[in-house]
Design a protein around this motif. Structure first.
Motif, PDB file in Angstrom:
ATOM      1  N   THR A   1      -3.044  -0.814   0.508  1.00  0.00           N
ATOM      2  CA  THR A   1      -3.812   0.845  -0.414  1.00  0.00           C
ATOM      3  C   THR A   1      -4.599   0.964   0.376  1.00  0.00           C
ATOM      4  O   THR A   1      -6.060   0.507  -0.075  1.00  0.00           O
ATOM      5  CB  THR A   1      -3.525   1.057  -1.594  1.00  0.00           C
ATOM      6  OG1 THR A   1      -2.842  -0.139  -2.071  1.00  0.00           O
ATOM      7  CG2 THR A   1      -4.382   1.834  -2.527  1.00  0.00           C
ATOM      8  N   ILE A   2      -4.652   2.111   0.965  1.00  0.00           N
ATOM      9  CA  ILE A   2      -5.544   3.088   1.639  1.00  0.00           C
ATOM     10  C   ILE A   2      -6.187   4.250   1.087  1.00  0.00           C
ATOM     11  O   ILE A   2      -5.520   4.976   0.435  1.00  0.00           O
ATOM     12  CB  ILE A   2      -5.483   2.949   3.164  1.00  0.00           C
ATOM     13  CG1 ILE A   2      -4.638   2.084   3.764  1.00  0.00           C
ATOM     14  CG2 ILE A   2      -6.404   4.193   3.966  1.00  0.00           C
ATOM     15  CD1 ILE A   2      -4.478   2.332   4.907  1.00  0.00           C
TER      16      ILE A   2
ATOM     17  N   ASP B   1      -9.785  11.003  -1.882  1.00  0.00           N
ATOM     18  CA  ASP B   1      -8.896  10.487  -3.019  1.00  0.00           C
ATOM     19  C   ASP B   1      -7.810  10.384  -3.214  1.00  0.00           C
ATOM     20  O   ASP B   1      -6.630  10.185  -4.207  1.00  0.00           O
ATOM     21  CB  ASP B   1      -9.354  11.251  -4.073  1.00  0.00           C
ATOM     22  CG  ASP B   1     -10.768  10.999  -4.842  1.00  0.00           C
ATOM     23  OD1 ASP B   1     -11.265  10.063  -4.880  1.00  0.00           O
ATOM     24  OD2 ASP B   1     -11.879  11.824  -5.080  1.00  0.00           O
ATOM     25  N   LYS B   2      -7.271  10.670  -1.956  1.00  0.00           N
ATOM     26  CA  LYS B   2      -5.810  10.661  -1.384  1.00  0.00           C
ATOM     27  C   LYS B   2      -4.980   9.063  -0.877  1.00  0.00           C
ATOM     28  O   LYS B   2      -5.729   8.416  -0.497  1.00  0.00           O
ATOM     29  CB  LYS B   2      -5.307  11.675  -0.261  1.00  0.00           C
ATOM     30  CG  LYS B   2      -3.761  11.755  -0.100  1.00  0.00           C
ATOM     31  CD  LYS B   2      -3.642  12.436  -1.235  1.00  0.00           C
ATOM     32  CE  LYS B   2      -1.347  12.554  -1.247  1.00  0.00           C
ATOM     33  NZ  LYS B   2      -1.069  12.867  -2.337  1.00  0.00           N
ATOM     34  N   ILE B   3      -4.383   8.649  -1.584  1.00  0.00           N
ATOM     35  CA  ILE B   3      -3.790   7.323  -1.963  1.00  0.00           C
ATOM     36  C   ILE B   3      -2.487   7.743  -0.808  1.00  0.00           C
ATOM     37  O   ILE B   3      -1.809   8.095  -0.661  1.00  0.00           O
ATOM     38  CB  ILE B   3      -2.928   6.495  -3.075  1.00  0.00           C
ATOM     39  CG1 ILE B   3      -4.061   6.730  -4.021  1.00  0.00           C
ATOM     40  CG2 ILE B   3      -2.789   5.215  -2.495  1.00  0.00           C
ATOM     41  CD1 ILE B   3      -4.009   5.725  -5.076  1.00  0.00           C
ATOM     42  N   VAL B   4      -2.908   6.253   0.186  1.00  0.00           N
ATOM     43  CA  VAL B   4      -1.765   5.622   1.660  1.00  0.00           C
ATOM     44  C   VAL B   4      -1.383   5.078   1.113  1.00  0.00           C
ATOM     45  O   VAL B   4      -1.760   3.711   0.899  1.00  0.00           O
ATOM     46  CB  VAL B   4      -2.720   6.585   3.135  1.00  0.00           C
ATOM     47  CG1 VAL B   4      -1.341   5.941   3.940  1.00  0.00           C
ATOM     48  CG2 VAL B   4      -2.782   7.951   3.194  1.00  0.00           C
TER      49      VAL B   4
ATOM     50  N   SER C   1     -15.028   8.303   4.381  1.00  0.00           N
ATOM     51  CA  SER C   1     -15.513   7.508   4.408  1.00  0.00           C
ATOM     52  C   SER C   1     -13.306   6.105   3.769  1.00  0.00           C
ATOM     53  O   SER C   1     -12.664   7.808   3.053  1.00  0.00           O
ATOM     54  CB  SER C   1     -15.907   6.802   2.757  1.00  0.00           C
ATOM     55  OG  SER C   1     -17.211   6.718   2.854  1.00  0.00           O
ATOM     56  N   VAL C   2     -13.661   5.531   4.099  1.00  0.00           N
ATOM     57  CA  VAL C   2     -12.067   4.707   4.116  1.00  0.00           C
ATOM     58  C   VAL C   2     -12.249   3.333   2.918  1.00  0.00           C
ATOM     59  O   VAL C   2     -13.092   2.527   3.650  1.00  0.00           O
ATOM     60  CB  VAL C   2     -11.391   4.499   5.521  1.00  0.00           C
ATOM     61  CG1 VAL C   2      -9.893   4.075   5.646  1.00  0.00           C
ATOM     62  CG2 VAL C   2     -11.209   5.936   6.113  1.00  0.00           C
ATOM     63  N   GLN C   3     -11.513   3.370   1.979  1.00  0.00           N
ATOM     64  CA  GLN C   3     -11.099   2.054   1.263  1.00  0.00           C
ATOM     65  C   GLN C   3      -9.742   1.794   1.378  1.00  0.00           C
ATOM     66  O   GLN C   3      -9.319   2.336   1.607  1.00  0.00           O
ATOM     67  CB  GLN C   3     -11.318   1.938   0.612  1.00  0.00           C
ATOM     68  CG  GLN C   3     -10.926   1.646  -1.350  1.00  0.00           C
ATOM     69  CD  GLN C   3     -11.556   1.473  -2.856  1.00  0.00           C
ATOM     70  OE1 GLN C   3     -11.939   2.838  -2.815  1.00  0.00           O
ATOM     71  NE2 GLN C   3     -10.886   1.140  -3.836  1.00  0.00           N
ATOM     72  N   ILE C   4      -9.736   0.486   1.987  1.00  0.00           N
ATOM     73  CA  ILE C   4      -8.935  -0.133   1.851  1.00  0.00           C
ATOM     74  C   ILE C   4      -8.392  -1.603   1.520  1.00  0.00           C
ATOM     75  O   ILE C   4      -9.588  -1.884   1.164  1.00  0.00           O
ATOM     76  CB  ILE C   4      -9.150  -0.729   3.473  1.00  0.00           C
ATOM     77  CG1 ILE C   4      -8.918   0.547   4.540  1.00  0.00           C
ATOM     78  CG2 ILE C   4      -7.582  -1.453   4.335  1.00  0.00           C
ATOM     79  CD1 ILE C   4      -9.226   0.134   6.002  1.00  0.00           C
ATOM     80  N   ASP C   5      -8.024  -2.097   0.646  1.00  0.00           N
ATOM     81  CA  ASP C   5      -7.168  -2.899  -0.542  1.00  0.00           C
ATOM     82  C   ASP C   5      -6.056  -3.672   0.140  1.00  0.00           C
ATOM     83  O   ASP C   5      -4.700  -2.479   0.208  1.00  0.00           O
ATOM     84  CB  ASP C   5      -7.259  -2.268  -1.897  1.00  0.00           C
ATOM     85  CG  ASP C   5      -8.221  -1.968  -2.192  1.00  0.00           C
ATOM     86  OD1 ASP C   5      -9.444  -2.987  -2.540  1.00  0.00           O
ATOM     87  OD2 ASP C   5      -8.332  -0.821  -2.559  1.00  0.00           O
TER      88      ASP C   5
END
Length: 150
Positions: free
Chosen positions: A32-33, A37-40, A143-147
């Motif tokens: 989940t990226i 605030d946009k989820i990919v 910024s990029v958040q990756i889970d």
């Protein structure tokens, strides 16, 4: 006769487990990226086979889906569109920040397969449907958040 049945049974059990192992090895981990605030939702390419195959051969990507390529170290990772059926936006990421963007990497024609080379090192690359970068106003430095799913 019983010995033969036991040998065949053991062979079939081994074949079952080997087949299951091969299927699991070809499954993609999910990520989940989040960018602005946009989820990919992305498949994670993290093996040599998956890194080289990428999205080639797929017919399309659903909206807000993509593929994240994960590399062991920072580098100048080039991408090509061999056997691609739809255009992409390509986003290079280092230290959880966008460091480079190519918009609308086009589908190859005949022997013309362009190679997209970054000017900056990255350790991950995200491929999404073309137009996503403009639609969501993603920019270098975001910024990029990756889970990763476990």
């Amino acid at each position: 006769m019983i010995k033969r049945i036991c040998v065949v049974s053991l062979f079939l059990i081994a074949l079952f487990f080997l087949g299951n192992y091969i299927l699991k090895a070809n499954e993609y981990k999910k990520a989940t990226i989040i960018i602005k605030d946009k989820i990919v939702l992305a498949d994670a390419a993290d093996t040599p086979y998956k890194l080289s195959k990428g999205l080639s051969g797929r017919e399309n990507l659903a909206e807000n889906q993509g593929m994240i390529f994960i590399f062991a170290q920072n580098g100048f990772y080039s991408f090509w569109m061999k056997k691609m059926n739809f255009p992409l936006d390509i986003i290079w990421i280092r230290d959880n920040k966008i460091v480079e963007i190519i918009k609308n990497a086009s589908v190859p024609t005949d022997n013309n397969i362009p190679i997209y080379k970054p000017q900056n090192e990255a350790n991950m690359v995200l491929e999404v449907n073309h137009g996503a970068v403009d639609k969501y106003n993603w920019q270098i430095g975001d910024s990029v958040q990756i889970d990763f799913d476990r």
